[in-house]
Design an enzyme around this catalytic site. Structure first.
Site, PDB file in Angstrom:
ATOM      1  CG  HIS A  35      -1.933   0.993   1.297  1.00  0.00           C
ATOM      2  ND1 HIS A  35      -3.183   0.903   1.877  1.00  0.00           N
ATOM      3  CD2 HIS A  35      -2.017   2.148   0.580  1.00  0.00           C
ATOM      4  CE1 HIS A  35      -4.065   2.120   1.364  1.00  0.00           C
ATOM      5  NE2 HIS A  35      -3.277   2.898   0.914  1.00  0.00           N
ATOM      6  NE  ARG A  50       0.846  11.353  -2.882  1.00  0.00           N
ATOM      7  CZ  ARG A  50      -0.179  10.939  -2.315  1.00  0.00           C
ATOM      8  NH1 ARG A  50      -1.352  10.386  -2.897  1.00  0.00           N
ATOM      9  NH2 ARG A  50      -0.504  11.192  -1.081  1.00  0.00           N
ATOM     10  CG  ASN A  69      -4.399   7.926  -5.010  1.00  0.00           C
ATOM     11  OD1 ASN A  69      -3.345   6.956  -5.303  1.00  0.00           O
ATOM     12  ND2 ASN A  69      -4.732   8.437  -4.000  1.00  0.00           N
ATOM     13  CG  HIS A 115      -5.934   2.456   5.369  1.00  0.00           C
ATOM     14  ND1 HIS A 115      -7.215   2.362   5.178  1.00  0.00           N
ATOM     15  CD2 HIS A 115      -5.627   3.412   4.053  1.00  0.00           C
ATOM     16  CE1 HIS A 115      -7.691   2.972   4.254  1.00  0.00           C
ATOM     17  NE2 HIS A 115      -6.765   3.429   3.436  1.00  0.00           N
ATOM     18  CG  ASN A 156      -9.311   9.174   4.985  1.00  0.00           C
ATOM     19  OD1 ASN A 156      -9.839   8.630   5.804  1.00  0.00           O
ATOM     20  ND2 ASN A 156      -9.820   9.379   3.913  1.00  0.00           N
ATOM     21  CG  ASP A 173      -2.160   5.108   3.456  1.00  0.00           C
ATOM     22  OD1 ASP A 173      -1.931   5.342   2.054  1.00  0.00           O
ATOM     23  OD2 ASP A 173      -3.186   5.430   3.917  1.00  0.00           O
ATOM     24  CG  HIS A 176       0.277  15.000   0.723  1.00  0.00           C
ATOM     25  ND1 HIS A 176      -0.428  15.113   0.060  1.00  0.00           N
ATOM     26  CD2 HIS A 176      -0.268  14.152   1.816  1.00  0.00           C
ATOM     27  CE1 HIS A 176      -1.254  14.204   0.060  1.00  0.00           C
ATOM     28  NE2 HIS A 176      -1.293  13.493   1.317  1.00  0.00           N
TER      29      HIS A 176
HETATM   30 ZN   LIG Z   1      -6.713   4.933   1.771  1.00  0.00          ZN
END
Ligand SMILES: [Zn+2]
Length: 427
Positions: free
Chosen positions: A60, A64, A94, A232, A278, A305, A309
Site C-alpha cells: 500500500h 504519485r 489514485n 488501513h 485517513n 500507506d 505531500h
Molecule cells: Zn486509503
C-alpha cells in the site's frame, strides 16, 4: 556463473517455516542450493548477527506518478522503499491520470522498468476515475499487469456496484482492496470523533464510518465467495468484525499501518497536519485492539500507506490539509520497535511473515519466500539496532512525517533485489 553467498546469518523464511543459522545462496538473480564450483567465483556478504529474510513487500504505497511529481516520483519513492528495506511495493491507482485503464497501467510499469531498482506492482481502480459509479475494465488492466483493484482514497458507496466489482474481479483471480469509509457517516470529518475532536472544534470521523463498510465487505465477500481486503484498519470495532468473519472461514483480511498503532488522536492538539491521516489516528483502546488483532492473526498484513505531500500542501489550516504521511523509511523500525520489542505482541518471524509471504499470497506474487528458484529478494535485518530517524536524510521527495527524530529499535540494513544490493546502511 557468479554466485552470491549471504553467509552465517539467521535465516527466517516463514513461507517455508524455516528458522536456522545457515548460508543463503544466490545465482543469476534467483535463490539456489550451494553451487559446486570455484570458490573464487563466489562473492560473499557477511550476515553474522543479522536476520536474513525474504525481501519485504509493502502492498500500500502512493508514488504519485504520473501526475504529482512535486510530491514523489517512481524513482524517489522506490529509493525511499529500498532505504526502508522494501524490495517490492504495490502502487495505489489514485494517480493523475487515474490508473483505471490498461494504458496508464502500462505507462506506470514502463516508468518502473526505467526508474526503479525495486519491484513495482500496480493496483488498478475499481471504478472509472475513482468515482464509484462505473466499473473500470479489469480484463485489460489484468492483461497489463495489475495485481489487485482498489479505489483507495475513495470508497465505492453503492453496494450493488461493489458487488459487481467483486464478482468481476473474481473472474481474474484478483482481490479487491477497499478503503473503508462511509461518506454519509464521515462527512467532512478530519480527525477521530471523540473527546479531542470536541475540544479542538474539528469535525469528527467516527469509527462507525469504517466499521460499517468493513461489515459490508464481509457480507459481500461471503455472498460472492471472493476475497476482500480491508485497507488501513484504524478501529477496534473493525478488528472484532474481521475476527468473527475469519473464524467462520470468510475470505476477508485486514492490514495495519504504523501510525495507527504508534499515535493517538491527542497528537492533533497542536493542529499539526503531519498527524492528519485517513482513516484518522484513534484512541489508545483502538491501538490495543489492533495490536491484539495482529497478535492473534485477525490482521495479518502490515503496510505503510506511504502518502507523500509537498510541504506547501501540508502547511495550511488543518481542515484544508491533505491526509497522509510519508511512511516507507520508518515503517519497519516502528513495527519492530512497537510490536516486537515494546509490546512483545508479535515474534520476529510473524512480523516478517506479515511483511512478506502474507501480502505475496493475497496478491499471488512470486515473492516473499527464500525458496530455491524464487527471485532473490532479501532483507538483511538487525532487529536490535537502535537508530534515530532524520527526515532531512529521507530519500522521499516529501517530508510529511510525524516521526522526525523518533528513536526506534530494529532496522533493515541491506535491501537486495534479484541478487543485487539496491540499498545498504552506511556504517
Ligand atoms: Zn486509503
Amino acid at each position: 556463473m557468479k554466485a552470491l553467498r549471504i553467509a552465517n546469518g539467521r535465516i527466517i523464511d516463514p513461507a517455508n517455516k524455516r528458522d536456522e543459522v545457515a548460508d543463503l545462496w544466490i545465482a543469476d538473480g534467483v535463490f539456489t542450493n550451494q553451487p559446486r564450483g570455484e570458490e573464487s567465483e563466489v562473492e560473499s556478504i557477511d550476515a553474522t548477527g543479522l536476520i536474513v529474510a525474504p525481501g519485504l513487500i509493502d502492498m500500500h504505497v502512493h508514488f504519485r506518478d504520473p501526475g504529482q511529481s512535486q510530491k514523489e516520483t517512481i524513482a524517489t519513492g522506490s529509493r525511499a522503499a529500498a532505504a526502508g528495506g522494501f524490495s517490492s511495493v504495490v502502487c495505489m491507482p489514485n494517480t493523475n491520470p487515474v490508473a483505471d485503464n490498461a494504458g496508464t497501467i502500462a505507462l506506470i510499469r514502463e516508468k518502473a522498468q526505467c526508474n526503479a531498482e525495486i519491484n513495482i506492482f500496480t493496483a488498478g481502480a475499481i471504478t472509472k476515475g475513482l468515482a464509484g459509479e462505473e466499473l473500470a475494465p479489469y480484463g485489460s488492466m489484468f492483461a497489463a499487469g495489475i495485481v489487485a483493484i482498489t479505489d483507495d482514497g475513495h470508497c465505492v458507496q453503492n453496494h450493488e456496484v461493489m458487488r459487481r466489482a467483486v464478482e468481476y474481479a473474481r473472474m481474474f483471480g484478483i482481490p479487491v482492496l477497499d478503503h473503508c469509509q462511509d461518506y454519509s457517516l464521515v462527512g467532512n470529518g478530519v480527525m477521530h470523533e471523540g473527546e479531542w475532536s470536541l475540544r479542538l472544534g474539528l469535525p469528527g470521523w467516527p469509527r462507525i464510518g469504517e466499521e460499517i463498510i468493513v461489515a459490508r465487505n464481509i457480507l459481500l465477500s461471503e455472498l460472492c465467495d471472493s476475497p476482500i481486503h480491508c485497507q488501513h484498519i484504524s478501529s477496534g470495532g473493525s478488528v472484532r468484525l474481521l475476527r468473527e468473519a475469519k473464524s467462520r472461514g470468510m475470505k476477508v483480511s485486514g492490514e495495519v499501518c504504523p501510525h495507527h498503532i504508534a499515535l493517538t488522536d491527542e497528537c492533533l492538539r497542536r493542529f499539526d497536519s503531519n498527524y492528519k491521516v485517513n482513516p484518522p489516528l484513534r484512541s489508545a483502546s483502538d491501538i490495543e485492539e489492533i495490536v491484539e488483532g495482529l497478535a492473534d492473526g485477525t490482521l495479518d498484513i502490515l503496510c505503510s500507506d506511504h502518502a507523500p505531500h509537498a510541504l506547501y500542501e501540508k502547511e495550511v489550516e488543518l481542515d484544508q490539509a491533505p491526509f497522509g504521511v510519508a511512511g516507507l523509511e520508518t515503517e519497519f523500525g516502528l513495527f519492530c520497535d512497537i510490536l516486537v520489542h515494546k509490546k512483545k505482541a508479535v515474534p520476529l518471524d510473524r512480523l516478517i511473515e506479515m511483511l512478506t509471504v502474507n501480502p505475496a499470497r493475497l496478491l499471488s506474487l512470486d515473492r516473499g519466500t527464500l525458496s530455491a528458484g524464487a527471485p532473490a529478494d532479501v532483507a538483511l535485518i538487525d532487529p536490535n539496532l537502535e537508530w534515530r530517524f532524520d527526515k532531512e536524510k529521507s530519500e522521499s521527495l516529501s517530508r510529511n512525517t510525524p516521526f522526525h527524530g523518533a528513536e526506534l529499535k530494529g532496522r533493515v540494513v541491506r535491501t537486495i533485489v534479484t541478487g543485487k544490493t539496491v540499498w545498504a546502511l552506511e556504517v
